[in-house]
Design an enzyme around this catalytic site. Structure first.
Site, PDB file in Angstrom:
ATOM      1  CE  LYS A  99       2.943 -10.253   1.553  1.00 26.04           C
ATOM      2  NZ  LYS A  99       2.320  -9.543   0.429  1.00 26.04           N
ATOM      3  N   GLY A 188      -2.090  -2.130  -0.924  1.00 25.53           N
ATOM      4  CA  GLY A 188      -2.876  -0.915  -0.971  1.00 25.53           C
ATOM      5  C   GLY A 188      -2.457   0.088  -2.030  1.00 25.53           C
TER       6      GLY A 188
END
Lengths: 268, 268, 268, 268
Positions: A99, A188
């Site tokens: 990632k 988020g």
């Protein structure tokens, strides 16, 4: 019938990727991962360094989960830093999955579009399977694909805010313009309803950490997110009703008024 | 551990109430109800009149579901009409449970606050267990409680629109001001994410019909809603993270930079 | 060319109604009213009792503004209380215009639909020109019209919150269903942009108080609202562009590429 | 008292920048510009080529407006194309001011962050005063400042959509992080209320074209936007009230009930 998430040649049944930071305890982390059903977990060499004493327990628990490891480059601010950390992570965690994070601003912790493309190109050349944490900028996304990324992970909102999908317009644009690319909403997401909505919009998976780890009861929240992501995926496949501007009765009786029918009581 | 929905002295494991109209076929209706896990179904004497030929199959299938029947007064425009239909429904469906609808406008099919209170008062006197379909008006809700209703069913949006929770402020006000009253969001829900959000806000259950019946695949959508409602309830109980205005790293490394740590490679 | 607001037989050039409470000083109140261009001001006998010593200055200033007085029944919780206060206000302020408020809940200070209709009917009988402060409930609005009100003042949000137009769907429904009725958005407006939006939606006027009185500079804010309300009204009349889902160039050049045109430099 | 917009050493009284395309006629364009009060107008060599016959009238009218010309590079897809068009525009329009557009996608017509930074750096070197049309990406904005831009023009939404401020969170982040930089919202504004909101958030100006040119009455709409932008700026300076979660009376009477006061009637 088989609805698999396909990334870099591997298939996954779960569409929930989970992080390993911020939990109240290693045991709660471990149980949350198990309950989440996740098959991919992100982790950071900076935190879960198996060679360091304090990292051993966490590392052992993550390894025991049997999940695909997805080391991240959290905290890196330049392509070079990210590439260096990626190499060390590959060595230690023994996986070329990555990632990729290149942070561009201390305030909103947003991805740096420029550093990201630079790092992605270099890492792909070095044989990494790169999952970039990016913004919802379509041009950036196209550049990352050009650089060799096969998956993209656009943000919903800044990390740790729980604000959900801040710009649905741009996320819908991404989904429309990149129909064949696996797109994972990363960062988020603060509530299961938001994760469900992302899946209803056709995104392929959701990655989150804070919303589970910082819940009052992380294990129960991990389960809630698992259900919500499943719900959203099912709804996407089942075909949502079209939103209407005006009301329409779910029990349409206007053309068939009861008092014009034969009396049911006397007919029995 | 036991998280039951309690209404009028009965306990339910499911928090998903489902309607019986608008399905492509009786068989799909029946399977959708089964998959939804619902234990309460709404139905209308005007449509599912068991005494009439065409209503037999549907009626048989609904009865076989084993669910608590919740006859509604859909299409009624005055308190008197609603009371009359309620009496007939009680006779035929053999239950004193009633979803009270008094429609006040043909365009938005909204509840008529005035007719609703009048009808509720009369029906409670006559021994009905009234679940009124109402707006999100707090004063109206208090009047319905004063009239003897033990449960309220405020709308999310007009029937059949799928617009979701149009006025979250007023719904939150209801939840805050009536903490002990079972509140079921009824009407306007179009997607599982919306149902999950209602549950995350602390509502006790969700009633819907169109969003399942009008889905491309109603059975799959029924399952999606079941999961989403479960997810939202679990999240509410697990305690959602607090939404933040500014980003915070899920992998906080700033105070512990990797390059100041001992080299993990040489330590192995 | 003449775009007048017509209420109860009077015509007004301004579509901004302003309140007289909460200002830092009587002088700032007076100047704010002047700058707002308002021709109608609300006031309360409970605060601006001209017969009481402390109310004299404020009352004199309001009277000197030359505005149509619109006494309100703020703080009344029953129809009877409201009717009583209305009678006293008529006597003292020498006008039969009345902003009718019947508050139904201490928390959200919302209008009580039931008390409102009762009071309106009684006051209309007694010869008042009633402008009811009401919710955005269409059925309530229709009842108030039936009771003889010629104008309605639905809320945008609870008093003093500045939340703006909480339920645009229901406000649009009101506007669509009551095309001939003067509708004034009253309460909840916190910023000029919100007032402009209400006017763009076709509402006839805006009434507010807190957003001006509680601004850092009330006089400047009064001017800002005046401009915004004018802007919104002009935009409504000028016909807003239709919102588009997809982008379209404001400088369309695709069919007329520059490099296919004659070279402007060589042609000069 | 003097509230001027300062860009590249010039001062402007108006905070409304307007485009010159898409109007029903040159006369309406000309009148719209006049009514808007704009002191800066964008135009495109591709459309308003003064050397070409059909461009003469439009060009004459624009020149007569006395506005600062802001040639744009609309339709350019690479830095090189933009630089070339910029050079020709400078030659013909005799100004080194430039609205830099490098379009990255045909669907959403979004700025290309990569091409934009490249072109900006080159154009600044060549002596242009560059006003880049960019996204709301903070890192991109910082790069453009590093490249020598003194002003930024982030989008509200894709060109021509009229969707308004799609991502208020990121726009607020820009404003917070770049307090000293003139920021002009460019593209996506469809209604005066949206322009007012941008100004209330502290943005320095608004640039738009479609919303005026495509209005039913462009001249009236130009006036509406002028008022709204003025209103938003005034409100920003006057200090907006803080949005409240709970209601508070604008006429606080609870501690001062009328019936405990001396009777005003008998005192007269």
């Amino acid at each position: 019938m088989q609805d698999k998430l396909k990334i870099y040649g591997r298939e996954f049944s779960s569409r929930f990727l989970i992080g390993t930071a911020l939990y109240p305890s290693p045991a709660i982390m471990s149980e949350s991962i198990a309950v989440s059903g996740a098959e991919i977990v992100t982790l950071s060499l900076r935190r879960q360094n198996p060679a360091q004493h304090e990292g051993n327990l966490v590392w052992d628990l993550i390894r025991q989960s049997g999940c695909q490891l997805l080391p991240n480059t959290a905290g890196c601010k330049t392509a070079r830093e990210a590439v260096n950390l990626a190499e060390m992570s590959r060595e230690i965690f023994r996986t070329d999955w990555l990632k990729l994070e290149v942070i561009g601003d201390d305030y909103n912790l947003q991805p740096d579009p420029f550093g990201l493309v630079e790092a992605a190109a270099e890492l792909v050349k070095r044989g990494f399977r790169v999952l970039p944490y990016c913004t919802d900028d379509l041009v950036l996304c196209q550049r990352l694909l050009d650089a060799g990324c096969e998956v993209l992970m656009p943000w919903g909102a800044p990390i740790g805010t729980g604000q959900g999908l801040l710009n649905k317009y741009s996320l819908e644009t991404l989904r429309t313009r990149l129909p064949q690319v696996p797109l994972i909403i990363d960062a988020g997401i603060g509530a299961p309803s938001q994760a469900a909505e992302a899946m209803e919009m056709g995104f392929d998976a959701v990655l989150l950490n804070t919303a589970v780890a910082k819940a009052h009861d992380p294990v129960a929240m991990a389960r809630a997110f698992r259900l919500a992501i499943d719900a959203g995926r099912s709804a996407y496949q089942a075909g949502l009703m079209v939103r209407q501007q005006t009301a329409s009765p779910s029990t349409p009786t206007l053309d068939m008024p009861f008092w014009h029918q034969a009396d049911p009581l006397t007919q029995e």
